[in-house]
Motif scaffolding. Sequence first.
Motif, short mmCIF file in Angstrom:
data_model
loop_
_atom_site.label_atom_id
_atom_site.label_comp_id
_atom_site.label_asym_id
_atom_site.label_seq_id
_atom_site.Cartn_x
_atom_site.Cartn_y
_atom_site.Cartn_z
N GLY A 208 44.67 79.62 13.19
CA GLY A 208 43.88 80.79 13.36
C GLY A 208 44.68 81.09 14.73
O GLY A 208 44.40 83.04 15.63
N ALA A 209 45.00 80.35 15.59
CA ALA A 209 45.51 80.46 16.20
C ALA A 209 47.00 81.34 17.11
O ALA A 209 46.67 81.27 18.08
CB ALA A 209 45.60 78.60 17.46
N GLN A 210 47.41 81.62 15.97
CA GLN A 210 48.52 82.53 15.91
C GLN A 210 48.92 83.58 14.82
O GLN A 210 47.56 83.42 13.22
CB GLN A 210 50.13 81.48 15.57
CG GLN A 210 49.83 80.25 16.65
CD GLN A 210 50.90 80.50 17.69
OE1 GLN A 210 52.22 81.61 17.35
NE2 GLN A 210 51.17 80.15 19.03
N MET A 211 48.99 84.72 14.65
CA MET A 211 48.99 85.24 14.07
C MET A 211 50.48 85.68 13.29
O MET A 211 50.91 85.44 14.20
CB MET A 211 48.21 86.92 14.25
CG MET A 211 48.37 87.73 15.25
SD MET A 211 47.45 88.75 15.65
CE MET A 211 48.12 89.20 17.36
N ALA A 212 50.52 85.81 12.50
CA ALA A 212 52.27 86.48 11.86
C ALA A 212 51.56 87.91 10.99
O ALA A 212 51.29 88.31 10.59
CB ALA A 212 52.72 85.50 10.77
N VAL A 213 52.30 88.50 11.93
CA VAL A 213 52.37 89.75 11.54
C VAL A 213 53.75 91.14 11.61
O VAL A 213 54.69 90.78 11.68
CB VAL A 213 51.96 91.56 13.04
CG1 VAL A 213 51.57 92.48 12.87
CG2 VAL A 213 50.42 90.12 13.33
N GLU A 214 53.81 91.69 10.08
CA GLU A 214 55.22 91.93 9.28
C GLU A 214 54.47 93.67 8.90
O GLU A 214 53.25 93.77 9.08
CB GLU A 214 55.02 91.65 8.69
CG GLU A 214 55.55 90.05 7.96
CD GLU A 214 56.14 89.63 6.56
OE1 GLU A 214 56.77 88.29 6.50
OE2 GLU A 214 56.02 90.40 5.96
N ALA A 215 56.20 94.61 10.04
CA ALA A 215 55.85 95.56 9.88
C ALA A 215 57.24 96.56 9.13
O ALA A 215 58.51 95.60 8.89
CB ALA A 215 56.11 96.41 10.89
N THR A 216 56.88 97.28 8.30
CA THR A 216 57.95 98.40 7.73
C THR A 216 58.80 99.48 8.56
O THR A 216 57.53 100.25 8.67
CB THR A 216 57.79 98.54 5.68
OG1 THR A 216 57.74 97.54 5.62
CG2 THR A 216 58.96 98.14 5.22
N ARG A 217 60.46 99.64 8.53
CA ARG A 217 60.48 100.86 8.93
C ARG A 217 60.83 101.72 7.52
O ARG A 217 61.66 101.24 6.26
CB ARG A 217 62.34 101.04 9.31
CG ARG A 217 62.83 102.35 8.87
CD ARG A 217 63.77 102.36 10.16
NE ARG A 217 64.40 103.49 10.42
CZ ARG A 217 64.94 104.14 10.80
NH1 ARG A 217 65.48 103.20 12.33
NH2 ARG A 217 65.50 105.62 11.07
N PRO A 218 59.72 102.88 7.37
CA PRO A 218 59.43 103.50 6.66
C PRO A 218 60.82 103.89 5.22
O PRO A 218 62.09 104.22 6.85
CB PRO A 218 58.82 104.48 6.70
CG PRO A 218 58.50 104.61 8.03
CD PRO A 218 59.21 103.10 8.53
#
Length: 222
Positions: A208-218
């Motif tokens: 939990g000290a690090q987060m991995a975040v992903e997002a998409t170009r629609p």
Amino acid sequence: MNPRLHAVLRPPVLAVNTPLARRRTSRTLASTPRPLRLELGGLAPREGWVVTNVNAVTRHFLDATRTWPLEDASVSHVYSDNVIEHVPLEAGRTLFAEAFRCLRPGGVIRFVTPDLRGHVDRYLAGVSPQGDPEAAVYEQYGLTVDHPLDWVRIPIASFGHHTGYVYDFETLAVELERVGFTDVTRSVPGSSDHPELDGLDQRADEGGAQMAVEATRPGDVA
């Protein structure tokens, strides 16, 4: 390397290497088939990726907080591990916008970065960082991790983060959506539903000290 020696050697090495690394980047980007995979702030070659950095010895120099030397929709994946917390918010916004521009429809970006909320929650719960596996990396760097407040002090004041911008998930999601990204989600560190991004993270054991975040170009993948 001794920190003082590093501070003395860095400027001349940077001055000599950066023009060479810029030219190498231009040649590599021009010759790599589209869509390409781009890593920002990488430290080692990665099969199938163009790995860039701004450090003094990088092979491929790319300042991701300025206009990228890439055409629109030329990238399928962008990956960045522990980079965005080092740059101010406005510079980060340029990075997000350039990533959105250069990703093809359906392209995915993945950030790994300290989770400020996760650190604050540990502080408010009174969790001692001493001996905690998620704080072990701080101890390895010789930082003081004696009290719960160090959960908050370290990600803000150490590693040069005080000149950058440290995120929680909600804030990063707002900034990514601001430039047009959709499907902003948290992933388990070290894991991704996208095979190209799975297993890339270097600090997955920090939980939990690090987060991995992903997002998409629609849009539909071309």
